[in-house]
Design an enzyme around this catalytic site. Sequence first.
Site, PDB file in Angstrom:
ATOM      1  N   ARG A  99      17.150  13.391  13.420  1.00  0.00           N
ATOM      2  CA  ARG A  99      17.430  14.757  12.964  1.00  0.00           C
ATOM      3  C   ARG A  99      18.718  14.848  12.142  1.00  0.00           C
ATOM      4  O   ARG A  99      18.906  15.819  11.404  1.00  0.00           O
ATOM      5  CB  ARG A  99      17.539  15.703  14.170  1.00  0.00           C
ATOM      6  CG  ARG A  99      16.251  15.820  14.966  1.00  0.00           C
ATOM      7  CD  ARG A  99      16.461  16.646  16.230  1.00  0.00           C
ATOM      8  NE  ARG A  99      16.795  18.031  15.918  1.00  0.00           N
ATOM      9  CZ  ARG A  99      15.906  19.014  15.807  1.00  0.00           C
ATOM     10  NH1 ARG A  99      14.611  18.747  15.959  1.00  0.00           N
ATOM     11  NH2 ARG A  99      16.283  20.250  15.542  1.00  0.00           N
TER      12      ARG A  99
ATOM     13  N   HIS B  70       0.850  -1.192   0.000  1.00  0.00           N
ATOM     14  CA  HIS B  70       0.000   0.000   0.000  1.00  0.00           C
ATOM     15  C   HIS B  70       0.882   1.237   0.000  1.00  0.00           C
ATOM     16  O   HIS B  70       1.796   1.366   0.810  1.00  0.00           O
ATOM     17  CB  HIS B  70      -0.901  -0.007   1.238  1.00  0.00           C
ATOM     18  CG  HIS B  70      -1.891   1.118   1.260  1.00  0.00           C
ATOM     19  ND1 HIS B  70      -2.879   1.257   0.316  1.00  0.00           N
ATOM     20  CD2 HIS B  70      -2.031   2.165   2.104  1.00  0.00           C
ATOM     21  CE1 HIS B  70      -3.596   2.337   0.588  1.00  0.00           C
ATOM     22  NE2 HIS B  70      -3.093   2.906   1.672  1.00  0.00           N
TER      23      HIS B  70
ATOM     24  N   GLY C 150      -2.310  11.399   3.943  1.00  0.00           N
ATOM     25  CA  GLY C 150      -2.080  12.315   2.828  1.00  0.00           C
ATOM     26  C   GLY C 150      -1.090  11.834   1.786  1.00  0.00           C
ATOM     27  O   GLY C 150      -0.457  12.652   1.119  1.00  0.00           O
ATOM     28  N   LYS C 151      -0.980  10.521   1.616  1.00  0.00           N
ATOM     29  CA  LYS C 151      -0.027   9.981   0.632  1.00  0.00           C
ATOM     30  C   LYS C 151      -0.415  10.387  -0.792  1.00  0.00           C
ATOM     31  O   LYS C 151       0.427  10.849  -1.572  1.00  0.00           O
ATOM     32  CB  LYS C 151       0.027   8.454   0.753  1.00  0.00           C
ATOM     33  CG  LYS C 151       0.515   7.955   2.103  1.00  0.00           C
ATOM     34  CD  LYS C 151       0.603   6.453   2.150  1.00  0.00           C
ATOM     35  CE  LYS C 151      -0.760   5.793   2.043  1.00  0.00           C
ATOM     36  NZ  LYS C 151      -1.638   6.091   3.194  1.00  0.00           N
ATOM     37  N   SER C 152      -1.691  10.195  -1.131  1.00  0.00           N
ATOM     38  CA  SER C 152      -2.135  10.515  -2.492  1.00  0.00           C
ATOM     39  C   SER C 152      -2.063  12.012  -2.758  1.00  0.00           C
ATOM     40  O   SER C 152      -1.684  12.448  -3.850  1.00  0.00           O
ATOM     41  CB  SER C 152      -3.560   9.997  -2.715  1.00  0.00           C
ATOM     42  OG  SER C 152      -3.619   8.593  -2.622  1.00  0.00           O
TER      43      SER C 152
ATOM     44  N   GLU D 292      -6.493   8.619  -6.285  1.00  0.00           N
ATOM     45  CA  GLU D 292      -7.724   8.909  -5.538  1.00  0.00           C
ATOM     46  C   GLU D 292      -7.446   9.984  -4.493  1.00  0.00           C
ATOM     47  O   GLU D 292      -6.532   9.852  -3.675  1.00  0.00           O
ATOM     48  CB  GLU D 292      -8.246   7.647  -4.851  1.00  0.00           C
ATOM     49  CG  GLU D 292      -9.517   7.906  -4.062  1.00  0.00           C
ATOM     50  CD  GLU D 292      -9.829   6.808  -3.055  1.00  0.00           C
ATOM     51  OE1 GLU D 292     -10.781   6.984  -2.290  1.00  0.00           O
ATOM     52  OE2 GLU D 292      -9.100   5.798  -3.027  1.00  0.00           O
TER      53      GLU D 292
ATOM     54  N   ASP E 283      -2.105   3.924  -4.422  1.00  0.00           N
ATOM     55  CA  ASP E 283      -2.890   3.006  -3.593  1.00  0.00           C
ATOM     56  C   ASP E 283      -2.270   1.613  -3.522  1.00  0.00           C
ATOM     57  O   ASP E 283      -1.896   1.148  -2.454  1.00  0.00           O
ATOM     58  CB  ASP E 283      -4.339   2.931  -4.079  1.00  0.00           C
ATOM     59  CG  ASP E 283      -5.228   2.228  -3.074  1.00  0.00           C
ATOM     60  OD1 ASP E 283      -5.109   2.529  -1.871  1.00  0.00           O
ATOM     61  OD2 ASP E 283      -6.037   1.375  -3.475  1.00  0.00           O
TER      62      ASP E 283
ATOM     63  N   GLY F 145       2.571   5.138   4.571  1.00  0.00           N
ATOM     64  CA  GLY F 145       2.111   5.790   5.793  1.00  0.00           C
ATOM     65  C   GLY F 145       0.738   5.291   6.171  1.00  0.00           C
ATOM     66  O   GLY F 145       0.112   4.511   5.446  1.00  0.00           O
ATOM     67  N   ASP F 146       0.258   5.747   7.322  1.00  0.00           N
ATOM     68  CA  ASP F 146      -1.057   5.332   7.788  1.00  0.00           C
ATOM     69  C   ASP F 146      -2.145   5.853   6.857  1.00  0.00           C
ATOM     70  O   ASP F 146      -1.982   6.861   6.166  1.00  0.00           O
ATOM     71  CB  ASP F 146      -1.302   5.849   9.209  1.00  0.00           C
ATOM     72  CG  ASP F 146      -0.321   5.257  10.208  1.00  0.00           C
ATOM     73  OD1 ASP F 146       0.174   4.145   9.948  1.00  0.00           O
ATOM     74  OD2 ASP F 146      -0.044   5.912  11.227  1.00  0.00           O
TER      75      ASP F 146
END
Length: 312
Positions: free
Chosen positions: A244, A139, A159-161, A203, A178, A154-155
């Site tokens: 960091r 995914h 905001g991946k898409s 999407e 996706d 990411g979860d």
Amino acid sequence: MMSVLVKEVIEKLRLDIVYGEPELLEKEINIADITRPGLEMTGYFDYYTPERIQLLGMKEWSYLISMPSNSRYEVLKKMFLPETPAVIVARGLVVPEEMLKAARECKIAILTSRAATSRLSGELSSYLDSRLAERTSVHGVLMDIYGMGVLIQGDSGIGKSETGLELVKRGHRLVADDRVDIFAKDEITLWGEPAEILKHLIEIRGVGIIDVMSLYGASAVKDSSQVQLAVYLENYDTHKTFDRLGNNAEELEVSGVAIPRIRIPVKTGRNISVVIEAAAMNYRAKEMGFDATRLFDERLTSLIARNEVQNA
């Protein structure tokens, strides 16, 4: 099990059909290895692998032509078995009549190419390796950023898409959204591609499905890409310590191949697409031998040493 049709190989490598009924072009190829029948030409068929594509170059062709017509036909009859997907003759060499006769009787497609044998063998092996490799679906969003394949994970809902769309607007290319199908092209290289049903689509919550190619043009999409870097987006947590300096090396392993992975905390006000661009460029710089973290460590060590001398 993955398979490739003979007609797909013909289309990919631009082969010419010398003999091949429509049903013969629908034969499945299940093995990526190819065979150049050398000893088989002499009648030695121990360990012969008829289920592979048979490739004939100048050496095999020359020996075949030197044989008497009846011997040539008998050898080819033994080579051409029902499980043989196809026979390819390289360098534009003329297919002997005995080969055509044996192919008609045994129902084997005969194909030719003008390419040199070694080049054709390499292209064919590479194509079959990639098509027949076992896929692992993950995914995420796969982007081509400055020529580098970056897998964004990411979860759900982070905001991946949306990040992928922003990267497209910044001139980078979408490979898959996706679901990303990943396979090992060799022992050290991962390759990713979209599921066919999701090709060129992305999407966006609240908007729906977007056809990136239609909206942004052919330059905004790519059919497949090497996967070189993984980026994991996670919600910013004040109680969690994030890297960091870039010293905490993480890896993502898929199909037995490991690639570097970095974690990027997401919070309001951060331009994640710019951060991912910087991460991709920084990874490329490290591959070229320029390591900013190491440079900082060297400068810090030098500064501490000078201070110790001054305070002595």
